[in-house]
Design a protein around this motif. Sequence first.
Motif, PDB file in Angstrom:
ATOM      1  N   GLN A   9     -51.613 -34.639 -86.850  1.00 31.43           N
ATOM      2  CA  GLN A   9     -52.288 -33.644 -85.272  1.00 31.43           C
ATOM      3  C   GLN A   9     -54.435 -34.132 -85.635  1.00 31.43           C
ATOM      4  O   GLN A   9     -54.015 -34.918 -84.313  1.00 31.43           O
ATOM      5  N   THR A  10     -54.317 -35.218 -86.422  1.00 33.96           N
ATOM      6  CA  THR A  10     -55.651 -35.951 -86.488  1.00 33.96           C
ATOM      7  C   THR A  10     -55.486 -37.066 -84.836  1.00 33.96           C
ATOM      8  O   THR A  10     -56.426 -37.610 -84.573  1.00 33.96           O
ATOM      9  N   GLN A  11     -54.421 -37.948 -85.116  1.00 36.23           N
ATOM     10  CA  GLN A  11     -53.655 -38.723 -84.310  1.00 36.23           C
ATOM     11  C   GLN A  11     -53.851 -38.115 -83.136  1.00 36.23           C
ATOM     12  O   GLN A  11     -54.867 -39.037 -81.855  1.00 36.23           O
ATOM     13  N   ALA A  12     -53.257 -37.440 -82.694  1.00 33.39           N
ATOM     14  CA  ALA A  12     -52.490 -36.346 -81.623  1.00 33.39           C
ATOM     15  C   ALA A  12     -54.654 -35.938 -80.875  1.00 33.39           C
ATOM     16  O   ALA A  12     -54.659 -36.159 -79.709  1.00 33.39           O
ATOM     17  N   PHE A  13     -55.258 -35.593 -81.799  1.00 34.99           N
ATOM     18  CA  PHE A  13     -56.524 -35.018 -81.025  1.00 34.99           C
ATOM     19  C   PHE A  13     -57.374 -36.191 -80.929  1.00 34.99           C
ATOM     20  O   PHE A  13     -58.340 -36.506 -79.979  1.00 34.99           O
ATOM     21  N   GLN A  14     -57.377 -37.693 -81.285  1.00 35.58           N
ATOM     22  CA  GLN A  14     -57.995 -38.714 -80.750  1.00 35.58           C
ATOM     23  C   GLN A  14     -57.338 -39.100 -79.766  1.00 35.58           C
ATOM     24  O   GLN A  14     -58.087 -39.789 -78.833  1.00 35.58           O
ATOM     25  N   GLN A  15     -55.526 -39.122 -79.475  1.00 36.48           N
ATOM     26  CA  GLN A  15     -55.531 -39.918 -78.426  1.00 36.48           C
ATOM     27  C   GLN A  15     -55.310 -38.464 -77.254  1.00 36.48           C
ATOM     28  O   GLN A  15     -56.140 -39.090 -75.744  1.00 36.48           O
ATOM     29  N   ALA A  16     -55.417 -37.470 -77.335  1.00 40.13           N
ATOM     30  CA  ALA A  16     -56.093 -36.868 -76.409  1.00 40.13           C
ATOM     31  C   ALA A  16     -57.558 -36.968 -75.709  1.00 40.13           C
ATOM     32  O   ALA A  16     -58.099 -37.051 -74.712  1.00 40.13           O
ATOM     33  N   GLN A  17     -58.278 -37.174 -76.814  1.00 48.95           N
ATOM     34  CA  GLN A  17     -60.064 -37.072 -76.706  1.00 48.95           C
ATOM     35  C   GLN A  17     -59.741 -38.609 -75.920  1.00 48.95           C
ATOM     36  O   GLN A  17     -60.767 -39.047 -74.987  1.00 48.95           O
ATOM     37  N   GLY A  18     -58.883 -39.386 -75.823  1.00 47.14           N
ATOM     38  CA  GLY A  18     -58.531 -40.847 -75.776  1.00 47.14           C
ATOM     39  C   GLY A  18     -58.649 -40.463 -73.906  1.00 47.14           C
ATOM     40  O   GLY A  18     -59.061 -41.142 -72.896  1.00 47.14           O
ATOM     41  N   LEU A  19     -58.028 -39.565 -73.589  1.00 50.95           N
ATOM     42  CA  LEU A  19     -57.393 -39.366 -71.979  1.00 50.95           C
ATOM     43  C   LEU A  19     -58.787 -38.329 -71.797  1.00 50.95           C
ATOM     44  O   LEU A  19     -58.699 -39.058 -70.502  1.00 50.95           O
ATOM     45  N   GLU A 144     -47.404 -43.563 -66.406  1.00 49.85           N
ATOM     46  CA  GLU A 144     -47.823 -43.940 -68.230  1.00 49.85           C
ATOM     47  C   GLU A 144     -48.931 -42.336 -69.267  1.00 49.85           C
ATOM     48  O   GLU A 144     -48.945 -42.015 -70.237  1.00 49.85           O
ATOM     49  N   ARG A 145     -49.501 -41.797 -67.715  1.00 49.94           N
ATOM     50  CA  ARG A 145     -50.287 -40.737 -68.196  1.00 49.94           C
ATOM     51  C   ARG A 145     -49.332 -39.317 -69.211  1.00 49.94           C
ATOM     52  O   ARG A 145     -49.392 -38.419 -69.590  1.00 49.94           O
ATOM     53  N   GLU A 146     -48.343 -39.294 -68.641  1.00 50.65           N
ATOM     54  CA  GLU A 146     -46.713 -38.444 -68.612  1.00 50.65           C
ATOM     55  C   GLU A 146     -46.345 -38.731 -69.929  1.00 50.65           C
ATOM     56  O   GLU A 146     -45.951 -37.946 -71.314  1.00 50.65           O
ATOM     57  N   ALA A 147     -46.525 -39.832 -70.467  1.00 47.81           N
ATOM     58  CA  ALA A 147     -46.237 -40.621 -71.479  1.00 47.81           C
ATOM     59  C   ALA A 147     -47.037 -40.050 -72.591  1.00 47.81           C
ATOM     60  O   ALA A 147     -46.244 -40.082 -73.584  1.00 47.81           O
ATOM     61  N   GLN A 148     -48.202 -40.721 -72.387  1.00 47.67           N
ATOM     62  CA  GLN A 148     -49.142 -39.727 -73.391  1.00 47.67           C
ATOM     63  C   GLN A 148     -49.286 -39.181 -73.280  1.00 47.67           C
ATOM     64  O   GLN A 148     -49.620 -38.430 -74.815  1.00 47.67           O
ATOM     65  N   LEU A 149     -48.855 -38.367 -72.559  1.00 48.49           N
ATOM     66  CA  LEU A 149     -49.277 -36.614 -73.006  1.00 48.49           C
ATOM     67  C   LEU A 149     -48.281 -36.298 -73.389  1.00 48.49           C
ATOM     68  O   LEU A 149     -48.236 -34.914 -74.555  1.00 48.49           O
ATOM     69  N   GLN A 150     -46.774 -36.540 -73.615  1.00 46.32           N
ATOM     70  CA  GLN A 150     -45.388 -36.325 -74.340  1.00 46.32           C
ATOM     71  C   GLN A 150     -45.673 -36.504 -75.913  1.00 46.32           C
ATOM     72  O   GLN A 150     -45.674 -35.963 -76.916  1.00 46.32           O
ATOM     73  N   ASP A 151     -46.151 -37.717 -76.025  1.00 51.19           N
ATOM     74  CA  ASP A 151     -46.757 -38.544 -77.364  1.00 51.19           C
ATOM     75  C   ASP A 151     -47.426 -37.417 -78.047  1.00 51.19           C
ATOM     76  O   ASP A 151     -47.183 -37.275 -79.166  1.00 51.19           O
ATOM     77  N   ILE A 152     -48.976 -37.410 -77.617  1.00 54.77           N
ATOM     78  CA  ILE A 152     -49.314 -36.139 -78.398  1.00 54.77           C
ATOM     79  C   ILE A 152     -48.999 -35.241 -78.471  1.00 54.77           C
ATOM     80  O   ILE A 152     -49.044 -34.381 -79.132  1.00 54.77           O
ATOM     81  N   LEU A 154     -45.992 -34.780 -78.285  1.00 49.56           N
ATOM     82  CA  LEU A 154     -45.114 -35.015 -80.446  1.00 49.56           C
ATOM     83  C   LEU A 154     -45.688 -35.000 -81.427  1.00 49.56           C
ATOM     84  O   LEU A 154     -45.422 -34.212 -82.672  1.00 49.56           O
ATOM     85  N   LEU A 155     -46.783 -35.479 -81.833  1.00 50.48           N
ATOM     86  CA  LEU A 155     -47.474 -35.070 -82.641  1.00 50.48           C
ATOM     87  C   LEU A 155     -48.317 -34.304 -83.288  1.00 50.48           C
ATOM     88  O   LEU A 155     -48.098 -34.020 -84.261  1.00 50.48           O
ATOM     89  N   SER A 156     -48.562 -33.219 -81.789  1.00 47.40           N
ATOM     90  CA  SER A 156     -48.684 -32.288 -82.557  1.00 47.40           C
ATOM     91  C   SER A 156     -48.303 -31.690 -83.446  1.00 47.40           C
ATOM     92  O   SER A 156     -48.288 -30.711 -83.728  1.00 47.40           O
TER      93      SER A 156
END
Length: 307
Positions: A9-19, A144-152, A154-156
């Motif tokens: 979840q922390t990793q997902a939060f960091q990636q979301a903040q990166g967006l 690319e943006r959609e793939a990042q959101l899907q990864d986030i 999944l991580l969440s």
Amino acid sequence: MVPGASDLQTQAFQQAQGLTDRAPMTAQQATSRGILDVDLEGYQNPFQQQVIDTTLAGYDEQSAMKAAQLAAQQAQGQKFSGSGSAIERALFNRGVVQDRAGTEAGLRSSGFDRATGLATGDLNREADTSRFNAGAANQMLLSEREAQLQDIGLLSGLGGQQREIEREQLGAEPELLKLIAALNSSQRYDLFRGQTSTGTETSNSTTKTSDPMGALGGLLGAAGSLGSGLGDLGLKFSDKRLKENIQTVGKDASGRRVVSYRYKGEPENVERIGHIAQEVRKTDPHAVRKIGDRLAIDYGQLEGVLA
């Protein structure tokens, strides 16, 4: 007892903040040019001047022949004489000049039209290519943006499962304490105190121990078996680590080993009959429950068990 965000979840939060920290997504724009932006010289027929010169030379030759024919007719008296002949020759020459200029202009106009046609075709193809490239770039950016959101996402989701497991692990010990408290409330308190009664006399005794598991074993023995007390819940503590003096006495109707034992801390003359939870878990895992870090058997889930 509430776990914080899991690692995923922390990793997902960091990636979301990166967006959100990234610059706004800017779409690629197609580019185009007009006919005035093109050098038409390169589209001209390289032999255009030769074509014009050859055509005009033929025209001049035809005009000369007509002029000679007109002069011959005037000399023979078939046409006007004097000033009339001069006017006729002047009109003829003027027509020749105009026709010659018109022929040359037509040839040059045709060459220009051909050049602009070729240039327009190239400009259209260039614009189509630019639109295609811009569309492909925008689609790639969106993918690319959609793939990042899907990864986030999944991580969440996985992080939520991870957090739920941690929550259950943190809550296991309190659940065990609640279970022991509930079981203790149904036992005779005088047995926990070590109180004995003989005739009309009552005496109390207290035994101290520095071994927590020994204390639990004493609790089991003094209560007449906490493991047996679990029977009200359909369970029975059968963890091998809680038992001693384990002896094989036979097998039940389903072929499982039956043993005699007593709980640690019980008097030596106590003998109980049952199964070992670690062994039952290998054949009937659905009938084994984990309470804290100890195992209990739900005998209601076992078939072929001897009374």
